[in-house]
Write a protein that holds these residues in place. Sequence first.
Motif: not given
Ligand SMILES: [Zn+2]
Length: 182
Positions: A150, A152-153, A155, A162, A164
């Motif tokens: 991901c 953004t995070c 994962i 997630c 997101c």
């Molecule tokens: Zn994420």
Amino acid sequence: MCGCFLLSRVSVKIAFTDISKAGNRYEISDDAWFPESELHRISPVQADLVLNRKGDNQVEVQGFLRTGVQLACDRCLADYDFPVDVDFHLVQEVPTDESWHIKELECSGTDLDTVLLSEPVVDCWDIFRQQLYLSLPEKLICSPQCRGLCPTCGIDLNTGECSCVPEIKESPFAVLAALKKK
Ligand SMILES: [Zn+2]
Ligand SMILES: [Zn+2]
């Protein structure tokens, strides 16, 4: 008559003059050539090399290389196993003034890839290293279905979800998918 030899570390370089026109066959059990510092090998090396003298300045090289290496996926960064299974057939040649001239005229008489050497010596270890690197994929992807991380995070989306909100516009894969649909 085809001579059969076991390559040892001291005979990795074979002079053209030691190669017969009937062919020299080498079974490779040694993996001293493997670039351990650059690639992580996960299975034993199985390899075979047949050298045929084609003339004073040319040797035909044929063989196979089987092993396995561990690569890291560019998308999800996870390690994955990649089987190396390559057959090769090429010509090694020390160019003479005459052979350069012939090449210019008729683009050589063979369809095989020609590797030019500076001296009439076949370096077997070099051939295996080259074939190993040629067999590796340009893009390192653990599987065509790999969903990557991901953005953004971070994962790994192959192993978990997630919450997101996907930023579709910024994902290069989403752009590609949109292009494919058109
Ligand atoms: Zn994420
Ligand atoms: Zn992956």
